[in-house]
Design an enzyme around this catalytic site. Structure first.
Site, PDB file in Angstrom:
ATOM      1  N   LYS A  27       0.797  -1.143   0.159  1.00  0.00           N
ATOM      2  CA  LYS A  27       0.534  -0.159  -0.086  1.00  0.00           C
ATOM      3  C   LYS A  27       0.826   1.079  -0.034  1.00  0.00           C
ATOM      4  O   LYS A  27       1.869   1.332   0.041  1.00  0.00           O
ATOM      5  CB  LYS A  27      -1.446  -0.234   1.117  1.00  0.00           C
ATOM      6  CG  LYS A  27       0.104   0.204   3.066  1.00  0.00           C
ATOM      7  CD  LYS A  27       0.288   1.380   2.902  1.00  0.00           C
ATOM      8  CE  LYS A  27       0.483   1.586   4.607  1.00  0.00           C
ATOM      9  NZ  LYS A  27       1.641   2.517   4.824  1.00  0.00           N
ATOM     10  N   ASP A  34      -3.049  -1.496   9.963  1.00  0.00           N
ATOM     11  CA  ASP A  34      -2.629  -1.610   8.504  1.00  0.00           C
ATOM     12  C   ASP A  34      -3.569  -2.996   8.649  1.00  0.00           C
ATOM     13  O   ASP A  34      -4.138  -2.975   7.118  1.00  0.00           O
ATOM     14  CB  ASP A  34      -2.258  -1.856   7.667  1.00  0.00           C
ATOM     15  CG  ASP A  34      -0.686  -0.083   8.247  1.00  0.00           C
ATOM     16  OD1 ASP A  34      -1.655   0.463   8.883  1.00  0.00           O
ATOM     17  OD2 ASP A  34      -0.115  -0.252   7.661  1.00  0.00           O
TER      18      ASP A  34
HETATM   19  O1  C5P Z   1      -0.125  -1.138  15.232  1.00  0.00           O
HETATM   20  P1  C5P Z   1       1.061  -1.442  15.147  1.00  0.00           P
HETATM   21  O2  C5P Z   1       1.485  -2.640  15.543  1.00  0.00           O
HETATM   22  O3  C5P Z   1       1.208  -1.045  13.032  1.00  0.00           O
HETATM   23  O4  C5P Z   1       1.536  -0.050  15.705  1.00  0.00           O
HETATM   24  C1  C5P Z   1       3.257  -0.498  15.535  1.00  0.00           C
HETATM   25  C2  C5P Z   1       3.589   1.097  16.801  1.00  0.00           C
HETATM   26  O5  C5P Z   1       2.685   1.874  15.914  1.00  0.00           O
HETATM   27  C3  C5P Z   1       2.545   1.001  17.535  1.00  0.00           C
HETATM   28  O6  C5P Z   1       3.027   0.596  18.868  1.00  0.00           O
HETATM   29  C4  C5P Z   1       2.140   2.794  18.646  1.00  0.00           C
HETATM   30  O7  C5P Z   1       3.814   2.999  18.795  1.00  0.00           O
HETATM   31  C5  C5P Z   1       3.044   3.667  16.784  1.00  0.00           C
HETATM   32  N1  C5P Z   1       1.202   3.575  16.372  1.00  0.00           N
HETATM   33  C6  C5P Z   1       0.794   4.589  16.941  1.00  0.00           C
HETATM   34  N2  C5P Z   1      -0.727   5.063  16.085  1.00  0.00           N
HETATM   35  C7  C5P Z   1      -1.093   4.125  15.032  1.00  0.00           C
HETATM   36  C8  C5P Z   1      -0.506   2.976  14.091  1.00  0.00           C
HETATM   37  C9  C5P Z   1       0.764   3.118  15.477  1.00  0.00           C
HETATM   38  O8  C5P Z   1       1.013   5.135  17.326  1.00  0.00           O
HETATM   39  N3  C5P Z   1      -2.209   4.463  14.833  1.00  0.00           N
END
Ligand code: C5P
Length: 284
Positions: free
Chosen positions: A17, A143
């Site tokens: 993406k 995502d």
């Molecule tokens: O959800 P994901 O594992 O992709 O996110 C990785 C890190 O990115 C989270 O632990 C967080 O610190 C940050 N994040 C965030 N806000 C979001 C998505 C991700 O702060 N909307």
């Protein structure tokens, strides 16, 4: 997401993406950020093959330069979450051929995991509803839900897990390049500034055929890895329509047509700060 059943295996092409627009609206109590982003899936794909196994769950990764095949991989976590939710005791042999680089903001790992949820639900005959799969996806990462919907483009809100499909005005052609380093999503979010401004006119602009690029995480990523500026400079020589995708480290240019994207890719391929480059198009 493209699925093929061979009679014995499921073969899936899971796309990358690009974030055309990404704004950070708030910092939440749970450590995440409230965001609003327009994501578009492109035809740069990993390939996964799933075969049923009576009891063992294994993942072999080919070509991922360091992408693990163990329980730290989101594909295994997705399979384990399905087993836990349903009590299913069977397994699967999964082969993952990586083409989408990890740690580049291209969502490759999330797309792989969304593919695993969709395919294993069928292969293992679990009968979970789309809503139940969406709940599991949201628990695994921000995502996954976009890929689970298998739509060409969407505006995603909340942590990214609330997906509202949108229609792009045309097929978009991109040149995508990534540097020699990865970026950690957590590190980039930790340095981002909250804007508190929602995308009020994004849908209206799309309807008028305009695509406005913006990524609030870009300045944070440049603070984490200042060398990223070299990639930005190279893209500036090609087009004014360029930016980082997601939390980086990949960068893309929105090109007027495929020929221009190919020409740009040939030029970028010779640059020192570029590890690899691809042309890609949005699904329409
Ligand atoms: O959800 P994901 O594992 O992709 O996110 C990785 C890190 O990115 C989270 O632990 C967080 O610190 C940050 N994040 C965030 N806000 C979001 C998505 C991700 O702060 N909307």
């Amino acid at each position: 997401m493209l699925f093929q059943w061979s009679g014995r295996d499921w073969l899936v092409h899971s796309p990358a993406k690009l974030n055309l627009y990404l704004e950070i609206l708030d910092r939440r109590q749970d450590g995440y950020h409230e965001l609003e982003t327009c994501m578009v899936s492109v035809n740069l794909c990993d390939t996964l093959r799933f075969r049923s196994h009576p009891d063992r769950l294994t993942l072999q990764v080919i070509g991922g330069s360091g992408v693990p095949g163990d329980e730290t991989n989101l594909v295994i976590q997705a399979a384990a979450a399905l087993q836990k939710t349903t009590g299913f005791a069977g397994g699967a042999t999964i082969l993952l051929r990586k083409r989408v680089p990890a740690g580049a903001g291209l969502g490759g790992g999330s797309a792989n995991a969304a593919a695993a949820l969709l395919v294993l639900n069928r292969l293992w005959k679990l009968g979970l509803s789309h809503g139940e799969l969406a709940g599991i996806a949201a628990g695994l990462g921000s995502d996954l839900n976009f890929f689970l919907e298998s739509v060409p483009a969407a505006v995603c809100r909340g942590r990214g897990e609330q997906v509202q499909p949108v229609r792009l005005p045309r097929v978009c052609h991109f040149v995508i390049a990534w540097p020699h380093f990865q970026l950690s999503t957590g590190d980039v979010f930790a340095r981002c500034q909250v804007s508190h401004r929602a995308i009020t006119d994004f849908d209206a602009r799309l309807a008028n055929g305009q695509i406005r690029l913006h990524n609030r995480l870009q300045s944070a990523a440049l603070r984490v890895r200042p060398e990223l500026a070299h990639l930005a400079t190279e893209f500036s020589a090609i087009t004014s329509q360029h930016q980082m995708t997601g939390s980086g480290s990949a960068w893309f240019g929105l090109m007027p047509h495929r020929r221009a994207a190919r020409r740009a890719a040939r030029w970028l391929a010779g640059r020192q700060c570029v590890r690899d480059v691809r042309v890609a198009a949005s699904s329409y």
